[in-house]
Design an enzyme around this catalytic site. Sequence first.
Site, PDB file in Angstrom:
ATOM      1  N   LYS A 206       1.727  -3.241   6.413  1.00  0.00           N
ATOM      2  CA  LYS A 206       2.036  -2.958   5.005  1.00  0.00           C
ATOM      3  C   LYS A 206       3.513  -2.594   4.823  1.00  0.00           C
ATOM      4  CE  LYS A 206      -1.861  -4.137   3.448  1.00  0.00           C
ATOM      5  NZ  LYS A 206      -2.076  -5.156   2.424  1.00  0.00           N
TER       6      LYS A 206
ATOM      7  N   TYR B  19      -2.129  -1.638  11.024  1.00  0.00           N
ATOM      8  CA  TYR B  19      -2.314  -1.851   9.574  1.00  0.00           C
ATOM      9  C   TYR B  19      -1.132  -1.287   8.786  1.00  0.00           C
ATOM     10  CZ  TYR B  19      -4.033  -1.500   4.834  1.00  0.00           C
ATOM     11  OH  TYR B  19      -4.144  -1.617   3.463  1.00  0.00           O
TER      12      TYR B  19
ATOM     13  N   SER C 208       0.865  -1.190   0.000  1.00  0.00           N
ATOM     14  CA  SER C 208       0.000   0.000   0.000  1.00  0.00           C
ATOM     15  C   SER C 208       0.898   1.236   0.000  1.00  0.00           C
ATOM     16  CB  SER C 208      -0.860   0.026   1.272  1.00  0.00           C
ATOM     17  OG  SER C 208      -1.542   1.256   1.414  1.00  0.00           O
TER      18      SER C 208
END
Length: 267
Positions: free
Chosen positions: A157, A153, A140
Amino acid sequence: MDSVKPLAVVTGASSGIGLALAGQFARHGFDLVVCAEDAGVAAAADRLRGLGAAVTAVRADLATYDGVEQLYSAVLATRRPVAAAALNAGVGAGGAFTDVDLADHARIIDLNISSTVHLAHRLLRAMLAEDDGRLLITSSVAAMAPGPYQSVYNASKSFLQSLALGLREELRDSGVTVTSLMPGATATAFFHRAGMDDTRLGRMPKDDAAEVARDAFTALMHGRERVVAGSVRSKVLGTAVKVLPDRLKATGQRYLSRPRPGRSRTS
Ligand SMILES: NC(=O)c1ccc[n+]([C@@H]2O[C@H](COP(=O)([O-])OP(=O)(O)OC[C@H]3O[C@@H](n4cnc5c(N)ncnc54)[C@H](OP(=O)(O)O)[C@@H]3O)[C@@H](O)[C@H]2O)c1
């Protein structure tokens, strides 16, 4: 699945970016093994068959060791080499670190990180035995920035980004390539599932998953190192995050990800 077509494996293929990626493979002449956790994977497989692919649908919880093994057993059962794989299944959890249940943080780590390492290990051994294969790991643009209100999160990533680039370099003298997919904010179920509807990030305009998947497929087939996929806005963001200081990126992410005061994660 007796076929001369190449075979691709896509995780998180029942919706969003994964379904669009699987569609790219099907349109470009691949057969598929697709995986998701819920019953929706069967309907996704039917749509993909409509594009001409032979499809094996696997319903498995990839946040568990056994779920990953279940998927890999289905891949082995095809008795075909895996030409390409998109390790894409992932979840988030928005909200203050201490407000989010520990179980939700653990699930991000189990799915985004552990299952990707596990499946990459299985698939890359098989690809290296053939000296051929293309592996896509969905990272991401968030990999490049600290993530207040979605810290675990973003950290997951960052892990995937590092993993993809490290593996790529390790394998550079082989016929196997590793590509990191870095989408910007994309219109999928992701933000709702992460309890982020009530954040600026949740409400802002988003990229089209089909456009992200087109860019990703092209980059994967060309064996590129990474692709910031989607709109011009996301590509500009992808360039900016390379040069902005972490402190500034953290402040920007805080502005975008902070839940509206007084609202719960899921309101
Ligand atoms: N949307 C964005 O803005 C954005 C930006 C950058 C990166 N990404 C990444 O893109 C990837 C795909 O997300 P998306 O945006 O397309 O969201 P999405 O529409 O919610 O898709 C997530 C997919 O992962 C599957 N999945 C979730 N938990 C699973 C589990 N435990 N086991 C197996 N499959 C599971 C879901 O299947 P079920 O419905 O069956 O659970 C679904 O197919 C994720 O890795 C995400 O981090 C998204």
